[in-house]
Design a protein around this motif. Structure first.
Motif, PDB file in Angstrom:
ATOM      1  N   VAL A 232       0.780   3.804 -12.024  1.00 64.35           N
ATOM      2  CA  VAL A 232       1.066   2.047 -12.105  1.00 64.35           C
ATOM      3  C   VAL A 232      -0.269   1.973 -11.003  1.00 64.35           C
ATOM      4  O   VAL A 232      -0.498   2.300 -10.339  1.00 64.35           O
ATOM      5  N   MET A 233      -1.412   0.467 -11.731  1.00 66.48           N
ATOM      6  CA  MET A 233      -2.405  -0.380 -11.057  1.00 66.48           C
ATOM      7  C   MET A 233      -1.698  -1.664 -10.663  1.00 66.48           C
ATOM      8  O   MET A 233      -1.575  -2.113 -11.826  1.00 66.48           O
ATOM      9  N   ASN A 234      -2.901  -1.800 -10.227  1.00 66.67           N
ATOM     10  CA  ASN A 234      -3.160  -3.566  -9.672  1.00 66.67           C
ATOM     11  C   ASN A 234      -3.819  -3.640 -11.397  1.00 66.67           C
ATOM     12  O   ASN A 234      -4.861  -3.040 -11.752  1.00 66.67           O
ATOM     13  N   THR A 235      -3.628  -5.211 -11.965  1.00 66.27           N
ATOM     14  CA  THR A 235      -4.546  -5.163 -13.329  1.00 66.27           C
ATOM     15  C   THR A 235      -6.055  -4.831 -12.669  1.00 66.27           C
ATOM     16  O   THR A 235      -6.443  -5.687 -14.189  1.00 66.27           O
ATOM     17  N   ASP A 236      -6.782  -5.467 -11.407  1.00 67.73           N
ATOM     18  CA  ASP A 236      -7.866  -5.596 -11.126  1.00 67.73           C
ATOM     19  C   ASP A 236      -8.451  -4.437 -11.137  1.00 67.73           C
ATOM     20  O   ASP A 236      -9.721  -3.651 -11.037  1.00 67.73           O
ATOM     21  N   GLY A 237      -7.980  -2.766 -11.401  1.00 74.23           N
ATOM     22  CA  GLY A 237      -7.860  -1.767 -11.698  1.00 74.23           C
ATOM     23  C   GLY A 237      -7.896  -1.080 -10.068  1.00 74.23           C
ATOM     24  O   GLY A 237      -8.194   0.669 -10.520  1.00 74.23           O
ATOM     25  N   SER A 238      -7.566  -1.623  -9.206  1.00 75.51           N
ATOM     26  CA  SER A 238      -7.502  -1.477  -7.957  1.00 75.51           C
ATOM     27  C   SER A 238      -5.606  -0.597  -7.344  1.00 75.51           C
ATOM     28  O   SER A 238      -4.585  -1.051  -8.110  1.00 75.51           O
ATOM     29  N   GLY A 239      -6.174   0.081  -6.521  1.00 76.51           N
ATOM     30  CA  GLY A 239      -4.321   0.577  -6.051  1.00 76.51           C
ATOM     31  C   GLY A 239      -3.188   1.243  -6.538  1.00 76.51           C
ATOM     32  O   GLY A 239      -2.197   1.314  -7.135  1.00 76.51           O
TER      33      GLY A 239
END
Length: 293
Positions: A232-239
């Motif tokens: 799972v990640m944030n939609t901006d590619g982080s986390g």
């Protein structure tokens, strides 16, 4: 103590047969979330020589769509009266299908073979009229699975060269500009929709990815790495969060949880499968089913 009943549809993949089933899972909010299965699984379809799998709830919770062996055919089940409707018997149409936001249509990719050559077409199935409509002609292997834009006005897919949009025919209010996500040769890309505002796409994940799912609130993405784990990640590619082994993940309506399957096999056949629920941040993971065979 407040309790919320979550209905989760899934698949029990046993050594001998596959069943569509329904579970009621109470979500007790008492300092921290606890999941507990209530009662035994209830058979809704399958058995007697019928092999069904890959059930997906409609957004309004009134229907379940599913497919059969080798993703051949597409069916819907009315949850209230358990009536089953066959929408298609076409090859491949049960792989990666997706409900529209208003629960009236299902988009998928149908397959035909001509002289051993595979041809694909994007198909739209209306569950009320039980009719189907071809949104594209049959062409040489459409590389990407068709998906709905958030406003359901358009359906998009990777055609092997670029991201292609076709009209769904729904006359709904156009959405504000927001990104769409798709896989291209295993990599996850994003592009702004409507495409008139920005036609360029960029890579979000540079890996061999599949089964990309955007959370209902549009803030997170779940995906599986081929031969690897569920992420799972944030939609901006982080986390990015590694949830461990997991397949066929689906988001909860509040975007806080994922329900997914972990299957075992002997190299030839599935030997078992169970459902799990996990927080998107990986802080909580609970097994929902415990199959014995």
């Amino acid at each position: 103590m407040p309790v919320l009943n979550l209905q989760i549809g899934g698949v029990i993949m046993l050594k001998r047969f596959v069943l569509i089933y329904l579970l009621l899972i109470p979500l007790a909010l008492f300092g921290q979330t606890r999941f507990q299965v209530v009662g035994e699984p209830q058979r809704l379809a399958g058995g007697n020589g019928d092999y069904f799998h890959s059930p997906v709830w409609s957004p309004d919770g009134q229907m379940i769509a599913f497919t059969s062996t080798n993703y051949k055919g597409l069916w819907t089940l009315n949850v209230e009266n358990t009536s089953i409707t066959n929408l298609s018997d076409e090859a491949g149409v049960g792989f990666g299908f997706q409900w529209s936001g208003d629960s009236k249509d299902i988009v998928s990719r149908g397959t035909q073979f001509e002289n051993a050559r595979r041809l694909d077409a994007v198909k739209l199935f209306n569950v009320e009229s039980k009719t189907e409509k071809s949104l594209t002609e049959y062409r040489n292997k459409i590389a990407g699975l068709p998906q709905w834009t958030s406003d359901s006005r358009q359906i998009y897919f990777f055609n092997g060269k670029s991201l292609e949009f076709v009209s769904s025919g729904k006359l709904l209010k156009a959405d504000v500009a927001r990104p769409v996500y798709f896989t291209k040769y295993g990599k996850i890309y994003t592009q702004v929709y409507p495409t008139t505002l920005a036609k360029s796409s960029r890579i979000v994940v540079d890996d061999n990815c599949l089964d990309v799912r955007v959370s209902p609130d549009g803030r997170k993405i779940s995906y599986q790495v081929m031969g690897g784990n569920l992420f799972v990640m944030n939609t901006d590619g982080s986390g990015t969060t590694d949830l461990g082994k997991g397949h066929n993940a689906r988001w909860s309506p509040d975007s806080e949880y994922l329900v997914y399957m972990i299957a075992t096999d002997d190299g030839h056949d599935f030997t078992g499968s169970d459902l799990y629920v996990s927080r998107a941040d990986g802080s909580e993971r609970v097994i929902v089913t415990r199959t014995d065979d």
